[in-house]
Design a protein around this motif. Structure first.
Motif, short mmCIF file in Angstrom:
data_model
loop_
_atom_site.label_atom_id
_atom_site.label_comp_id
_atom_site.label_asym_id
_atom_site.label_seq_id
_atom_site.Cartn_x
_atom_site.Cartn_y
_atom_site.Cartn_z
N VAL A 194 0.87 -1.15 0.00
CA VAL A 194 0.01 0.08 -0.29
C VAL A 194 1.02 1.53 0.05
O VAL A 194 0.59 2.12 -1.19
N SER A 195 2.04 1.43 0.87
CA SER A 195 2.50 2.26 0.78
C SER A 195 3.98 2.60 -0.47
O SER A 195 3.57 3.97 -0.95
N GLU A 196 4.10 1.20 -1.13
CA GLU A 196 5.04 1.80 -2.54
C GLU A 196 3.79 2.14 -2.78
O GLU A 196 4.82 2.82 -4.12
N HIS A 197 2.57 1.59 -3.61
CA HIS A 197 1.89 2.71 -4.60
C HIS A 197 1.39 3.39 -4.13
O HIS A 197 1.07 4.68 -5.16
N LEU A 198 1.02 4.48 -2.92
CA LEU A 198 0.81 5.82 -2.77
C LEU A 198 2.69 6.55 -2.99
O LEU A 198 2.44 7.99 -3.16
N ALA A 199 3.71 6.42 -2.59
CA ALA A 199 5.03 6.64 -3.34
C ALA A 199 4.76 6.70 -4.50
O ALA A 199 5.89 7.97 -5.10
N VAL A 200 4.90 5.76 -5.08
CA VAL A 200 4.45 5.90 -7.45
C VAL A 200 3.56 7.46 -7.50
O VAL A 200 3.68 8.27 -7.98
N GLN A 201 1.97 7.22 -6.83
CA GLN A 201 1.90 8.20 -7.47
C GLN A 201 2.11 9.24 -6.45
O GLN A 201 1.66 10.14 -7.75
#
Length: 197
Positions: A181-188
């Motif tokens: 979840v965090s890495e997905h948010l970071a990509v965004q």
């Protein structure tokens, strides 16, 4: 000690497999009073996302389902503060349906979260955990070191190893989901490498 991919797990009070940084954080923040009938462990996860994103998920005592895959619903009684109690519904497939948990520690400056299980229809008696979130650099970008430690009673009919293995498996699933979840948010968020800032 057990090392699997980017997890490091150490049962008991030893810290043999951790690096100096992890050992220092564990000694400083992850102190549990462990009795003979209990087991304890610390797990480490490196996440390729900045601290503020990871902490924004970890600190949400009122919404653990944002990253904990086994939580289907959470209701907090009263205001969100130290001592607050949440009723968590657990998804089917686990040997429980509910858990009652109390917020023990929430430090937004040091990024420390602590909770204790105070009831529910499961075998995790006298369970308490501490999660700390620390900045680090991973592949030249802002990353996060997450450490979660726990102590819990060993249920009758189980060994310390069996109990630790079960709880560690749950925590590893939670930490993997937190990373996803965090890495997905970071990509965004499109965070730039530190050397470019």
């Amino acid at each position: 000690m057990m090392v699997t991919n980017d997890y490091i797990t150490v049962n008991g009070s030893g810290s043999g497999g951790f690096g100096k940084t992890e050992e220092d954080y564990i000694k400083r923040h992850h102190k549990h009073d462990v009795h003979d009938h209990q087991c304890s462990s610390s797990l480490v996860k490196h996440i390729k996302a900045p601290v503020h994103l990871v902490w924004s998920l970890v600190r949400r005592f009122d919404q653990p389902q944002k990253y904990k895959p086994f939580v289907s619903r959470c209701i907090v009684q009263g205001d969100l503060q130290i001592g607050s109690v949440r009723e968590v519904n657990v998804k089917s497939g686990l040997p429980a349906t509910t858990s009652t948990e109390r917020l023990e520690l929430l430090d937004d400056e040091e990024h420390i979260f602590g909770m204790r299980i105070v009831g529910g229809d499961h075998r995790l008696k006298n369970y308490s955990s501490i999660v700390t979130v620390h900045p680090e650099i991973i592949d030249g970008r802002p990353g996060t070191l997450v450490i979660e430690s726990f102590v819990v009673d060993v249920p009758d009919g189980n060994t310390k190893d069996e109990t630790c293995y079960f709880v560690e498996a749950l925590i590893k699933c939670n930490l993997k989901s937190l990373a996803d979840v965090s890495e997905h948010l970071a990509v965004q968020d499109r965070t730039e490498p530190i050397d470019r800032i």
